[in-house]
Design a protein around this motif. Structure first.
Motif, short mmCIF file in Angstrom:
data_model
loop_
_atom_site.label_atom_id
_atom_site.label_comp_id
_atom_site.label_asym_id
_atom_site.label_seq_id
_atom_site.Cartn_x
_atom_site.Cartn_y
_atom_site.Cartn_z
N GLY A 69 -4.03 -0.81 -2.76
CA GLY A 69 -4.37 0.41 -3.50
C GLY A 69 -3.40 1.49 -3.06
N LYS A 70 -3.58 2.65 -3.50
CA LYS A 70 -4.54 3.05 -4.50
C LYS A 70 -4.06 2.64 -5.89
CE LYS A 70 -6.20 6.86 -1.64
NZ LYS A 70 -6.42 8.32 -1.56
N PRO A 71 -4.82 2.88 -6.95
CA PRO A 71 -4.49 2.27 -8.23
C PRO A 71 -3.12 2.64 -8.77
CG PRO A 71 -6.74 3.07 -8.26
CD PRO A 71 -6.14 3.54 -6.97
N VAL A 130 -8.82 4.61 2.35
CA VAL A 130 -8.11 3.48 1.76
C VAL A 130 -6.92 3.08 2.61
CG1 VAL A 130 -7.01 2.61 -0.32
CG2 VAL A 130 -8.88 4.23 -0.52
N TYR A 139 0.86 -1.18 0.00
CA TYR A 139 0.00 0.00 0.00
C TYR A 139 0.89 1.23 0.00
CZ TYR A 139 -3.09 3.76 1.08
OH TYR A 139 -3.76 4.95 1.01
N GLY A 164 -8.88 -1.02 -2.36
CA GLY A 164 -8.79 0.41 -2.62
C GLY A 164 -8.57 0.69 -4.09
N PHE A 186 -10.28 2.11 -8.10
CA PHE A 186 -10.97 3.27 -8.65
C PHE A 186 -12.48 3.12 -8.45
CE2 PHE A 186 -8.85 0.46 -11.68
CZ PHE A 186 -9.92 -0.32 -12.10
N SER A 187 -13.21 4.20 -8.74
CA SER A 187 -14.63 4.23 -8.42
C SER A 187 -15.49 3.42 -9.37
CB SER A 187 -15.15 5.68 -8.42
OG SER A 187 -14.51 6.43 -7.41
N GLU A 193 0.35 5.70 -0.53
CA GLU A 193 -0.46 6.85 -0.90
C GLU A 193 0.09 7.50 -2.17
OE1 GLU A 193 -3.20 8.91 0.80
OE2 GLU A 193 -3.53 6.76 1.09
#
Length: 330
Positions: free
Chosen positions: A77-79, A39, A7, A96, A98-99, A9
């Motif tokens: 995530g994030k992607p 996330v 993971y 985590g 994408f939407s 950020e």
């Protein structure tokens, strides 16, 4: 075999190459230590659950994973962590992400080594399955039931309800058509209440307000998982929840790019948790039902969380999914 969990950020350069580093330092000086976002909490709470179960893992050991390209990489995530590195390993991706799949419709073409993608709830799984098929799996992160427990509740409650306002879009509209009518009806009914707004509190402040409230009214258009309302349930506080259903409302997608229904504000729920209502008119009968059930001691929200969403329960589910992926590898 330890799980390989990753993971990080996103922290892109903005104006100049490598300017992310001084910007990060300046932010730390001005704002103080950053609070974990949603996330990041997924990653941290998963690690806590694995620790409770005594399941070994490596965290962000990029050197190791590069030397062992046949081992599964679990990317929370994030992607950008998937997109920015040249992964050779088979990958378990999520939760985590994408939407919506429209953000990456060719995910499995570009990254054929992604074996499964995790999303946090059933309605989101149904939305993703239209694009990604059977590679989508539901997995919720666990709730820290030792931190969020019924021992925080005060003996004497000052309020009948805490109104948790997580309305993200068209807030003026919903304030007039939902929030204000709810408050007016509570006042006319002789019910006391306080309020708290999403994004404007600390965990300590939320705990303090829960401690002096008999119950919570939860207002949100929809949730993919809903960590906050589940933390509230874990304190054995029942919820009267606005569950409007209908279309996914994210204005980045709806109505021009995506129309999907039905969604839910409380995707993890049963009768132990509380009562749901759909609008301001339906709130009146919902409140009546809620109070009757509350007086008859029919709610047991913490039991629901302990059996379905504790750190250890959800960590074990994650391990089972990872082992299933590993078992299917050539």
């Amino acid at each position: 075999m330890p799980l390989n969990i990753f993971y990080r950020e996103p922290n892109p350069d903005r104006w100049l190459k490598f300017d992310r580093y001084p910007r990060q330092l300046i932010r730390r000086i001005i704002r103080g230590r950053p609070r974990p976002g949603g996330v990041m909490m997924v990653a941290l709470e998963l690690l806590k659950g694995l620790d409770i179960l005594k399941i070994p893992y490596r965290f962000n050991d990029f050197k190791y994973i590069c030397k062992h390209p046949n081992e599964l990489a679990c990317i929370i995530g994030k992607p950008q962590l998937l997109f920015d590195k040249k992964w050779k390993n088979p990958i378990l991706f999520g939760a985590g992400v994408f939407s919506h799949p429209k953000d990456c419709p060719d995910l499995f073409d570009k990254y054929p080594n992604v074996k499964k993608i995790l999303v946090p709830g059933d309605w989101m799984q149904q939305m993703f399955e239209k694009y990604y098929g059977s590679k989508v799996v539901t997995w919720p992160v666990g709730i820290d039931t030792q931190k969020w427990h019924q021992g925080i509740k005060a003996a004497d409650k000052r309020f009948d309800f805490l109104i948790y306002d997580k309305i993200r879009w068209k807030h003026n509209h919903y304030n007039d058509t939902l929030v204000k009518p709810i408050k007016d009806h509570l006042s006319l009914s002789g019910k006391t209440f306080s309020t708290i707004k999403y994004g404007a509190y600390t965990h300590a402040e939320l705990m303090q307000k829960i401690s002096v409230s008999e119950a919570v009214i939860f207002l949100c258009e929809h949730e993919t998982q809903g960590l906050a309302y589940q933390q509230i349930l874990s304190t054995n506080t029942p919820i009267l929840a606005w569950d409007r259903g209908g279309m996914w409302q994210d204005p980045s997608y709806y109505p021009d790019k995506v129309k999907f229904e039905p969604v839910s504000s409380v995707p993890y729920w049963d009768k132990r948790c509380g009562v749901k209502f759909t609008d301001a008119t339906n709130f009146i009968s919902g409140l009546r039902t809620f109070i009757n059930k509350q007086q008859n001691l029919e709610f047991a929200p913490r039991d629901y969380i302990l059996k379905n969403l504790s750190l250890e329960v959800c960590a074990q589910k994650y391990v089972d999914i990872a082992l299933n992926v590993i078992a299917g590898l050539p």
